[in-house]
Design a protein around this motif. Structure first.
Motif, PDB file in Angstrom:
ATOM      1  N   THR A 142       0.845  -1.191   0.000  1.00 49.57           N
ATOM      2  CA  THR A 142       0.000   0.000   0.000  1.00 49.57           C
ATOM      3  C   THR A 142       0.883   1.245   0.000  1.00 49.57           C
ATOM      4  O   THR A 142       1.799   1.372   0.808  1.00 49.57           O
ATOM      5  CB  THR A 142      -0.938   0.016   1.225  1.00 49.57           C
ATOM      6  N   VAL A 163       1.402   5.197   0.498  1.00 48.53           N
ATOM      7  CA  VAL A 163       0.859   6.358   1.212  1.00 48.53           C
ATOM      8  C   VAL A 163       1.782   7.541   0.975  1.00 48.53           C
ATOM      9  O   VAL A 163       2.995   7.432   1.153  1.00 48.53           O
ATOM     10  CB  VAL A 163       0.719   6.085   2.725  1.00 48.53           C
ATOM     11  N   HIS A 164       1.196   8.658   0.550  1.00 52.59           N
ATOM     12  CA  HIS A 164       1.947   9.898   0.337  1.00 52.59           C
ATOM     13  C   HIS A 164       1.319  10.994   1.174  1.00 52.59           C
ATOM     14  O   HIS A 164       0.088  11.075   1.293  1.00 52.59           O
ATOM     15  CB  HIS A 164       1.899  10.301  -1.148  1.00 52.59           C
ATOM     16  N   GLU A 165       2.128  11.855   1.726  1.00 54.07           N
ATOM     17  CA  GLU A 165       1.633  12.997   2.485  1.00 54.07           C
ATOM     18  C   GLU A 165       1.719  14.295   1.708  1.00 54.07           C
ATOM     19  O   GLU A 165       0.963  15.231   1.995  1.00 54.07           O
ATOM     20  CB  GLU A 165       2.406  13.133   3.798  1.00 54.07           C
ATOM     21  N   LEU A 188      -3.552   7.655  -0.695  1.00 55.69           N
ATOM     22  CA  LEU A 188      -3.131   6.265  -0.546  1.00 55.69           C
ATOM     23  C   LEU A 188      -3.632   5.464  -1.736  1.00 55.69           C
ATOM     24  O   LEU A 188      -4.679   5.755  -2.316  1.00 55.69           O
ATOM     25  CB  LEU A 188      -3.603   5.660   0.782  1.00 55.69           C
ATOM     26  N   ALA A 199      -4.111   1.369  -2.645  1.00 59.51           N
ATOM     27  CA  ALA A 199      -4.084   0.010  -2.098  1.00 59.51           C
ATOM     28  C   ALA A 199      -4.655  -0.957  -3.135  1.00 59.51           C
ATOM     29  O   ALA A 199      -5.755  -0.740  -3.651  1.00 59.51           O
ATOM     30  CB  ALA A 199      -4.889  -0.066  -0.806  1.00 59.51           C
ATOM     31  N   GLY A 201      -5.169   6.401   7.482  1.00 61.03           N
ATOM     32  CA  GLY A 201      -4.099   6.408   6.504  1.00 61.03           C
ATOM     33  C   GLY A 201      -3.825   7.782   5.925  1.00 61.03           C
ATOM     34  O   GLY A 201      -2.731   8.041   5.422  1.00 61.03           O
ATOM     35  N   LEU A 202      -4.823   8.663   6.016  1.00 59.17           N
ATOM     36  CA  LEU A 202      -4.688  10.003   5.451  1.00 59.17           C
ATOM     37  C   LEU A 202      -4.511  11.073   6.517  1.00 59.17           C
ATOM     38  O   LEU A 202      -4.569  12.269   6.213  1.00 59.17           O
ATOM     39  CB  LEU A 202      -5.930  10.321   4.607  1.00 59.17           C
TER      40      LEU A 202
END
Length: 242
Positions: free
Chosen positions: A28, A30-32, A38, A40, A95-96
């Motif tokens: 998965t 995930v980027h900020e 995200l 998945a 996740g966010l």
């Protein structure tokens, strides 16, 4: 208290379709930055492919339409129940960087096919907090058309934050709406099955968007040919602002 009807369930119908723990798979993404997102894969069981394909709504027009139980078969309605559950919403929110996302009202819209005018670069409206997309296409041609792109800019469809996402069965993307949450895809005409859920700022916004979606569905039913022509020759970097 809701009345529960007794039904005979086949093994397919007893299969759980979504599991929030699958979001924690090692692959998965995930980027900020530049905005939280995200990606998945493998979020749906292989055993449910045929049932979900059979039960997916067969809209006569292209675009996204508000979910109505009568349009869908039982497995798709069950999938939407699981997708909109508090547990799944909170897992996406975690996740966010948004705890308790499930406290917010949500709106589900479904798309079976697109016209070429769809997919112009945009951010989503300010009334959306998080948007998630769950794809259900068995395969996809070796083209970029219709593949979701998260972007650094509103005027360049090729300035990708991460590799484009093919809309294949079980792929799920979610992102936190921001003034720079640019996304879109290159033109595609034809089938592209996806369920979208947006968590919103208020019940009033949910009502407004639902009513607008129903009016859009009526317009497309009456003027489907015109809808296909509108924007058919759009520029690859076409965009619209909210």
């Amino acid at each position: 208290m809701a009345t529960v009807q007794s039904t005979t369930r086949s093994p397919e119908r007893s299969l759980r379709l979504l599991d929030a723990q699958r979001l924690d798979h090692a692959d998965t993404l995930v980027h900020e930055r530049p905005f939280a997102l995200l990606i998945a894969r493998g979020q749906l069981p292989d055993e449910a492919r045929d049932e979900l394909a059979r039960d997916f709504p067969r809209y006569p027009s292209a675009g996204f339409f508000p979910h109505e139980v009568a349009d869908c078969g039982p497995s798709v309605n069950r999938l939407i129940e699981e997708l909109t559950s508090r547990a799944f919403a909170d897992a996406i929110g975690a996740g966010l960087g948004l705890p308790n996302l499930g406290e917010h009202p949500h709106l589900v819209t479904i798309c079976r096919s697109l016209n070429k005018r769809h997919g112009t670069i945009h951010t989503d409206s300010r009334s959306k907090i998080v948007t998630a997309l769950l794809y259900l296409n068995e395969d996809w041609p070796a083209i970029s058309g219709g593949c979701l792109r998260f972007l650094y800019r509103i005027d360049d469809i090729d300035d990708l934050v991460v590799p484009e996402v093919r809309p294949l069965y079980g792929h799920l993307v979610a992102f936190r709406r921001a003034d720079n949450s640019f996304h879109g895809h290159l033109p595609h005409e034809g089938e592209r099955r996806v369920i979208q859920i947006a968590w919103l700022t208020s019940e009033e916004e949910k009502l407004r968007k639902t009513q607008r979606g129903k009016l859009s569905r009526l317009f497309k039913k009456l003027f489907g040919g015109l809808d296909r022509k509108l924007g058919a020759g759009r520029d690859r970097n076409a965009a619209h602002r909210h």
